[in-house]
Write a protein that holds these residues in place. Structure first.
Motif, PDB file in Angstrom:
ATOM      1  N   THR A  44       0.854  -1.181   0.000  1.00 28.71           N
ATOM      2  CA  THR A  44       0.000   0.000   0.000  1.00 28.71           C
ATOM      3  C   THR A  44       0.890   1.230   0.000  1.00 28.71           C
ATOM      4  OG1 THR A  44      -0.059   0.138   2.407  1.00 28.71           O
ATOM      5  CG2 THR A  44      -1.791  -1.181   1.324  1.00 28.71           C
ATOM      6  N   ARG A  46       0.626   3.654   2.092  1.00 32.38           N
ATOM      7  CA  ARG A  46       1.005   3.862   3.500  1.00 32.38           C
ATOM      8  C   ARG A  46       2.187   2.977   3.877  1.00 32.38           C
ATOM      9  NH1 ARG A  46      -0.081   4.835   9.131  1.00 32.38           N
ATOM     10  NH2 ARG A  46      -1.562   6.488   8.659  1.00 32.38           N
ATOM     11  N   LEU A  75       1.743  10.370   5.516  1.00 32.51           N
ATOM     12  CA  LEU A  75       0.906   9.207   5.807  1.00 32.51           C
ATOM     13  C   LEU A  75      -0.563   9.485   5.489  1.00 32.51           C
ATOM     14  CD1 LEU A  75       2.611   8.079   9.120  1.00 32.51           C
ATOM     15  CD2 LEU A  75       2.616   6.827   6.952  1.00 32.51           C
ATOM     16  N   ALA A  76      -1.013  10.713   5.758  1.00 31.64           N
ATOM     17  CA  ALA A  76      -2.397  11.070   5.419  1.00 31.64           C
ATOM     18  C   ALA A  76      -2.610  11.045   3.909  1.00 31.64           C
ATOM     19  CB  ALA A  76      -2.731  12.445   5.990  1.00 31.64           C
ATOM     20  N   ASP A  79      -2.757   7.473   2.789  1.00 30.29           N
ATOM     21  CA  ASP A  79      -4.069   6.877   3.089  1.00 30.29           C
ATOM     22  C   ASP A  79      -5.105   7.292   2.046  1.00 30.29           C
ATOM     23  OD1 ASP A  79      -3.130   5.552   5.319  1.00 30.29           O
ATOM     24  OD2 ASP A  79      -3.775   7.100   6.738  1.00 30.29           O
ATOM     25  N   ARG A  80      -5.058   8.547   1.640  1.00 30.77           N
ATOM     26  CA  ARG A  80      -5.988   9.011   0.594  1.00 30.77           C
ATOM     27  C   ARG A  80      -5.726   8.285  -0.719  1.00 30.77           C
ATOM     28  NH1 ARG A  80      -4.858  13.994   3.159  1.00 30.77           N
ATOM     29  NH2 ARG A  80      -3.358  14.596   1.540  1.00 30.77           N
ATOM     30  N   ASP A  82      -4.483   5.271  -1.045  1.00 26.80           N
ATOM     31  CA  ASP A  82      -4.965   3.895  -0.902  1.00 26.80           C
ATOM     32  C   ASP A  82      -6.487   3.828  -1.008  1.00 26.80           C
ATOM     33  OD1 ASP A  82      -2.392   2.879  -0.569  1.00 26.80           O
ATOM     34  OD2 ASP A  82      -2.429   3.131   1.608  1.00 26.80           O
ATOM     35  N   ALA A  83      -7.151   4.805  -0.406  1.00 28.12           N
ATOM     36  CA  ALA A  83      -8.616   4.836  -0.486  1.00 28.12           C
ATOM     37  C   ALA A  83      -9.066   5.044  -1.928  1.00 28.12           C
ATOM     38  CB  ALA A  83      -9.159   5.944   0.409  1.00 28.12           C
TER      39      ALA A  83
END
Length: 512
Positions: A44, A46, A75-76, A79-80, A82-83
């Motif tokens: 991922t 992240r 990291l934020a 995460d976006r 990955d989403a």
């Protein structure tokens, strides 16, 4: 040590946070291999960011390649990414989830400082992203932080060690720590060489992408001036400064170049003029393994290939020329650029006079646009240095170029004369040699052609070529006229694939 780097040391002790990244081979990972791992569910964004953060925490205390990090923001953003990958049924952007380090003279909205390594600039905040940062974010990249550099892009004064700044310390060559990391984008090249990030971004006035790429065995693309925006970047010379990628492979550098080129209203004149050179369909189409075939390459023997007979460099370049000939390149040997002694002398050529005047104008304009800043002019910075003599090591290094720049008054008769002289050197030099010999590119070792290419805003690609007897890397440079990136990419990629010279540094001396 900046707080973000202290955070990383704690992260290193705590261990990895992502099981999805456990089996992924980080060393020498490319954009394509990362995206394949994303698609296969093996990694991922992240998990990748965490791997790079841990690697930086491990290596940076010895190498000083990174000045500042934004782990929370990275990291934020990961995460976006990955989403988006989980929810999107359409094609993802070309740099989706790819971590990037910016040279410390490129502004990004958020907590990161862009200080050019200077303590005077700590606490400055831009109103928004630099033009190239906007494009990186749009392409899906994740900003990790800022890479170290020579303070003020090596324009504070003569005699200051390459890769040193009061914020970042002394950057170290990961292959031979006693060797120079070379020139101002040193941190970007060190980080790319040691796999601290998938992608790094550098800037060049005269040699600052080419030279560190050569000495750290990575690929550097110095684009035609104006192909990439300088808005939101602390530069020295609008005539010569350009922003480009530093990566481990030609393919990765081309992926990044394609993402960051284009018109920017904040750097309108240069980017509008250079936009004519951007090919329809982008640059990746020129990653052609047969790209050397029928290309006419001019070998600049005199003033460039001066290696002693029997030396490693002499033997390696002879082998490379044979390989290129066998592939189908046409080598036009023993070419000479007129007035190279003048071109290589910044005072004689007029380059120094123009840079001093342009630096003050460019810096004061950049400072005026900042949302907040402890300094608002070059004069303020000179005063700061005088008041912080120990931290800025003023007794050793001084600030002669800053003082000389402050004494200028814009582009007057002296600077216009310098511009005319530089234009004449370009037309009678590289332009005439390339046109008379119908060349697709000129060939030179390492960054030896940096001034030749800088004074006219010409592009170049440096590719790892070998390692000297003492282990220090060296490169081959392919340069051309404005807008010749498609040909240079074909040549550089074909050469890289035929020779596959690059090897990662051993790093035993660098791990804490």
């Amino acid at each position: 040590m900046p707080p973000s780097l202290r955070f990383l040391l704690l992260l290193l002790v705590a261990g990895s946070g992502g099981a999805t990244a456990a089996a992924f081979e980080l060393e020498e990972a490319t954009i394509d291999s990362i995206h394949r791992a994303f698609a296969a569910g093996e990694l991922t964004s992240r998990g990748l960011v965490e791997l790079y953060l841990r690697r930086i925490a491990s290596l940076n205390p010895a190498l000083h390649a990174v000045i500042e990090l934004d782990p929370d923001g990275a990291l934020a953003a990961a995460d976006r990414a990955d989403a988006a990958a989980r929810s999107s049924s359409s094609a993802l952007p070309p740099l989706h989830g790819i971590p990037v380090l910016l040279k410390d003279n490129i502004a990004a909205a958020g907590p990161l400082n862009a200080t050019v390594g200077s303590l005077a600039m700590v606490g400055s905040r831009p109103a928004g992203d630099a033009g190239v940062v906007e494009r990186l974010r749009s392409a899906g990249a994740v900003l990790l932080g800022t890479a170290s550099l020579s303070e003020w892009c090596n324009f504070r004064g003569p005699g200051i060690p390459a890769g040193w700044s009061p914020r970042g310390g002394q950057g170290k060559n990961p292959y031979v720590p006693s060797a120079t990391p070379c020139s101002s984008s040193s941190g970007s090249a060190i980080a790319a060489a040691t796999n601290m990030a998938a992608v790094t971004i550098g800037t060049e006035t005269d040699g600052s992408i080419m030279c560190p790429s050569s000495f750290n065995s990575v690929v550097g693309i110095k684009p035609t001036v104006g192909l990439t925006s300088r808005a939101g970047v602390i530069i020295i010379s609008p005539r010569m400064d350009t922003v480009g990628p530093i990566t481990r492979t030609v393919s990765d550098a081309v992926h990044v170049l394609e993402a960051i080129v284009g018109y920017d209203a904040r750097d309108a004149e240069a980017t509008r003029m250079a936009s004519q050179y951007i090919p329809e369909g982008g640059y990746r189409q020129f990653l052609n393994i047969d790209g050397l075939r029928a290309k006419r390459l001019g070998i600049l023997r005199k003033d460039f290939f001066w290696f002693p007979s029997g030396s490693v460099q002499q033997k390696v370049f002879s082998e490379h020329f044979n390989i290129m000939s066998k592939i189908g390149a046409v080598l036009v040997d023993n070419l000479e650029i007129p007035s190279m002694d003048v071109i290589n002398d910044a005072v004689q050529s007029g380059e120094r006079a123009l840079m001093l005047a342009e630096f003050k104008l460019s810096l004061n304009y950049y400072l005026s646009e900042l949302a907040t800043s402890p300094v608002r002019s070059l004069s303020d910075i000179i005063d700061f240095n005088n008041k912080h003599r120990i931290e800025e090591r003023m007794a050793e290094f001084g600030q002669d170029y800053l003082i000389q720049s402050e004494a200028t008054n814009g582009i007057g008769p002296n600077e216009k004369h310098a511009i005319a002289r530089l234009n004449k050197l370009c037309k009678r030099g590289i332009e005439k040699v390339m046109q008379d010999n119908k060349l697709d590119a000129i060939v030179a070792p390492g960054a030896s052609a940096h001034s030749l290419l800088a004074i006219g805003g010409y592009p170049a690609i440096t590719v790892p070529a070998g390692y000297a007897s003492n282990g220090v890397p060296f490169a081959i440079c392919f340069g051309g006229l404005k807008g010749s990136e498609p040909k240079l990419i074909e040549i550089a990629y074909s050469f890289e694939q035929a020779t596959k010279v690059r090897k990662p540094p051993s790093l035993q001396h660098s791990i804490i």
